[in-house]
Design an enzyme around this catalytic site. Structure first.
Site, short mmCIF file in Angstrom:
data_model
loop_
_atom_site.label_atom_id
_atom_site.label_comp_id
_atom_site.label_asym_id
_atom_site.label_seq_id
_atom_site.Cartn_x
_atom_site.Cartn_y
_atom_site.Cartn_z
N ARG A 1 0.88 -1.18 0.00
CA ARG A 1 0.00 0.00 0.00
C ARG A 1 0.91 1.22 0.00
O ARG A 1 1.67 1.42 0.95
CB ARG A 1 -0.92 -0.01 1.23
CG ARG A 1 -1.56 1.34 1.46
CD ARG A 1 -2.69 1.29 2.45
NE ARG A 1 -3.84 0.61 1.89
CZ ARG A 1 -5.08 0.68 2.41
NH1 ARG A 1 -5.30 1.38 3.51
NH2 ARG A 1 -6.08 0.04 1.84
N HIS B 1 -7.22 1.05 -6.49
CA HIS B 1 -7.46 0.12 -5.37
C HIS B 1 -8.17 -1.12 -5.95
O HIS B 1 -9.35 -1.36 -5.70
CB HIS B 1 -8.34 0.83 -4.34
CG HIS B 1 -8.31 0.21 -2.97
ND1 HIS B 1 -7.57 -0.91 -2.66
CD2 HIS B 1 -8.96 0.56 -1.82
CE1 HIS B 1 -7.76 -1.21 -1.38
NE2 HIS B 1 -8.58 -0.34 -0.85
N GLN C 1 -10.08 -3.74 -3.75
CA GLN C 1 -11.35 -3.21 -3.26
C GLN C 1 -12.45 -3.39 -4.32
O GLN C 1 -13.54 -3.88 -4.03
CB GLN C 1 -11.18 -1.72 -2.94
CG GLN C 1 -12.45 -1.05 -2.45
CD GLN C 1 -12.80 -1.45 -1.03
OE1 GLN C 1 -11.98 -1.35 -0.14
NE2 GLN C 1 -14.03 -1.90 -0.81
N ASP D 1 -17.07 7.30 -1.31
CA ASP D 1 -15.80 7.14 -0.59
C ASP D 1 -15.52 8.48 0.07
O ASP D 1 -16.20 9.49 -0.20
CB ASP D 1 -14.70 6.75 -1.61
CG ASP D 1 -13.33 6.52 -0.96
OD1 ASP D 1 -13.26 6.36 0.28
OD2 ASP D 1 -12.32 6.53 -1.70
N CYS E 1 -16.38 1.99 0.61
CA CYS E 1 -15.24 1.10 0.85
C CYS E 1 -14.78 1.14 2.31
O CYS E 1 -14.09 0.23 2.76
CB CYS E 1 -14.09 1.46 -0.08
SG CYS E 1 -13.54 3.17 0.10
N ARG F 1 -13.83 -8.34 1.50
CA ARG F 1 -12.40 -8.13 1.24
C ARG F 1 -11.63 -9.41 1.54
O ARG F 1 -10.72 -9.79 0.81
CB ARG F 1 -11.86 -6.96 2.08
CG ARG F 1 -12.43 -5.58 1.77
CD ARG F 1 -12.05 -5.08 0.40
NE ARG F 1 -10.61 -5.09 0.18
CZ ARG F 1 -9.75 -4.18 0.64
NH1 ARG F 1 -10.18 -3.15 1.33
NH2 ARG F 1 -8.45 -4.26 0.38
N1 CP Z 1 -11.21 -0.04 2.28
C1 CP Z 1 -9.95 -0.15 2.72
O1 CP Z 1 -9.01 -0.38 1.96
O2 CP Z 1 -9.81 -0.03 4.08
P1 CP Z 1 -8.43 0.12 4.84
O3 CP Z 1 -7.85 1.45 4.44
O4 CP Z 1 -8.81 0.08 6.30
O5 CP Z 1 -7.54 -1.01 4.46
N1 NVA Z 2 -9.73 6.90 -1.33
C1 NVA Z 2 -9.37 6.45 -0.01
C2 NVA Z 2 -9.67 4.99 0.13
C3 NVA Z 2 -9.41 4.42 1.49
C4 NVA Z 2 -9.64 2.94 1.55
C5 NVA Z 2 -7.91 6.75 0.24
O1 NVA Z 2 -7.09 6.56 -0.66
O2 NVA Z 2 -7.58 7.19 1.35
#
Ligand code: CP
Ligand code: NVA
Length: 318
Positions: free
Chosen positions: A116, A143, A146, A235, A275, A303
Site C-alpha cells: 500500500r 485500489h 477493493q 468514498d 469502501c 475483502r
Molecule cells: N477499504 C480499505 O481499503 O480499508 P483500509 O484502508 O482500512 O484497508
Molecule cells: N480513497 C481512499 C480509500 C481508502 C480505503 C484513500 O485513498 O484514502
C-alpha cells in the site's frame, strides 16, 4: 519463492495484481468465481483448504489500514500460510532502501508481496523487480482489490453483474478509477457524479472504451447519476495523503453527500456501498450507512474472500 534476479527488472509476472486493466478478463472472472467458492466453503462448510501452507506474504504499508491489513493476514492464515506486516517507517521504502532492492530481498524470502503506497509507480517498480507476485493494496492511483471484492458483493445481491448500473458519487479518486475499470470488464454501466475539477480524467474513460464497450454517464449532478442506479457508491472526500486539502474540499463536496434525499431519487431496490473508513455524516449520513439499503459491512467482509481467492490463485495453484 522464486529465483532472485541480481540487477535487471524481472519483467511482467502474470500473477501480479497491480491494476484491474493489467489483468486479463479471464483471470478476473476466475478470481470472482473462486472468491464466491472459497467464501461458501468457509461459511457453509467451515472448510479452508491449506493451499498456501508454508508460504509467506510480505505486507508493506506506507499508509494506515484496517481492512486491507486484516483481510490479507487472515486470508493467509485460512490458506495455511502466514503474513508479515511491515510498517511505514520500518523499511523506509525508497529512502532507507531503494525500491528495486526491497523487491529483490523480499523475493528471496517471501512468496508474494502486497504493498500500500502513495505513488503508484512504487508498486509498478516493486512488480518490475520482484520475482514473486506483487499485489496493489491501494495506491494514489487505484485500489483494485477493493473493486473486485465490491463486485463480489454486487453479484451476491443481484445474482449477476452484466447490465447493472453502479453510480459513484464524490471524488474521482483511486477507488472510483478501479470501480470504473472493474465495471468495464464485467459489462456493468458506470455513472459518476463529481464536483467540477474532481472528475476522473477523460483518458481513463477513453482507455476503457477502446477495450470494453462500457456505458458511462459523467455528470456533476448526484441526482442525475443515481436515477437508474442499482448500486450507489461513495468514498471519503479526502483520501490518505490529501489531508492538507481538507478545508478547501469540504464545502465543494457538501452537495455530494449520500443522504435520504438522494436515496429518494434512486430506484427503491438500489443498495448503498462505501469502501470504508467512512466519515459519518460527512460523505454519508448515519441514517443511510446504518439503514436497510446499506451493504457496507458485507462489503468489508468480502475483502477477506477476494484476498483469499487472489492468494490462492497467485501462490496456491488454484
Ligand atoms: N477499504 C480499505 O481499503 O480499508 P483500509 O484502508 O482500512 O484497508
Ligand atoms: N480513497 C481512499 C480509500 C481508502 C480505503 C484513500 O485513498 O484514502
Amino acid at each position: 519463492m522464486a529465483a532472485v534476479s541480481n540487477g535487471a527488472p524481472t519483467g511482467a509476472n502474470p500473477f501480479d495484481f497491480v491494476d484491474i486493466m493489467s489483468s486479463s478478463p479471464q483471470t478476473l472472472g476466475h478470481l470472482l468465481s473462486l472468491a464466491a467458492r472459497l467464501k461458501s466453503a468457509h461459511r457453509q462448510l467451515g472448510r479452508n483448504d491449506p493451499v498456501c501452507a508454508g508460504k509467506v506474504l510480505a505486507m508493506i504499508f506506507e499508509k494506515p489500514s484496517l481492512r486491507t491489513r486484516v483481510s490479507f493476514d487472515v486470508a493467509m492464515t485460512h490458506l495455511g500460510g502466514s503474513a508479515i506486516y511491515i510498517s511505514p517507517n520500518e523499511i523506509g521504502l525508497g529512502s532507507r532502501e531503494a525500491v528495486p532492492d526491497v523487491a529483490r530481498v523480499l523475493s528471496g524470502m517471501c512468496d508474494a508481496i502486497m504493498a500500500r503506497t502513495f505513488a503508484h509507480q512504487t508498486i509498478e517498480q516493486l512488480a518490475a523487480f520482484a520475482s514473486v507476485p506483487v499485489i496493489n493494496g491501494l495506491s494514489d492511483r487505484s485500489h483494485p482489490c477493493q473493486a473486485m471484492a465490491d463486485l463480489l458483493t454486487v453479484q451476491e445481491e443481484f445474482g449477476s453483474l452484466e447490465g447493472r448500473t453502479l453510480a459513484y458519487i464524490g471524488d474521482g479518486n483511486n477507488v472510483a478509477r478501479s470501480l470504473l475499470e472493474a465495471c468495464g470488464v464485467f459489462k456493468m454501466n458506470f455513472a459518476i457524479a463529481t464536483p467540477p475539477g474532481y472528475a476522473l480524467p477523460a483518458a481513463d474513460f477513453q482507455a476503457l472504451q477502446s477495450v470494453y464497450r462500457i456505458k458511462t454517464l459523467i455528470t456533476s449532478s448526484p441526482k442525475e447519476a443515481v436515477v437508474q442506479a442499482d448500486v450507489i457508491y461513495t468514498d471519503t472526500w479526502v483520501s490518505m495523503g490529501q489531508e492538507d486539502e481538507k478545508a478547501a474540499r469540504m464545502p465543494i463536496f457538501r452537495p455530494y453527500q449520500i443522504n435520504s434525499q438522494l436515496l429518494a431519487a434512486a430506484p427503491a431496490h438500489a443498495i448503498v456501498m462505501h469502501c470504508l473508513p467512512a466519515y459519518r455524516n460527512v460523505e454519508i449520513t448515519d441514517a443511510v450507512l446504518d439503514g436497510p439499503q446499506s451493504r457496507v459491512f458485507q462489503q468489508a467482509h468480502n475483502r477477506l474472500h477476494f484476498q483469499k481467492a487472489l492468494l490462492a490463485f497467485q501462490i496456491g495453484g488454484m
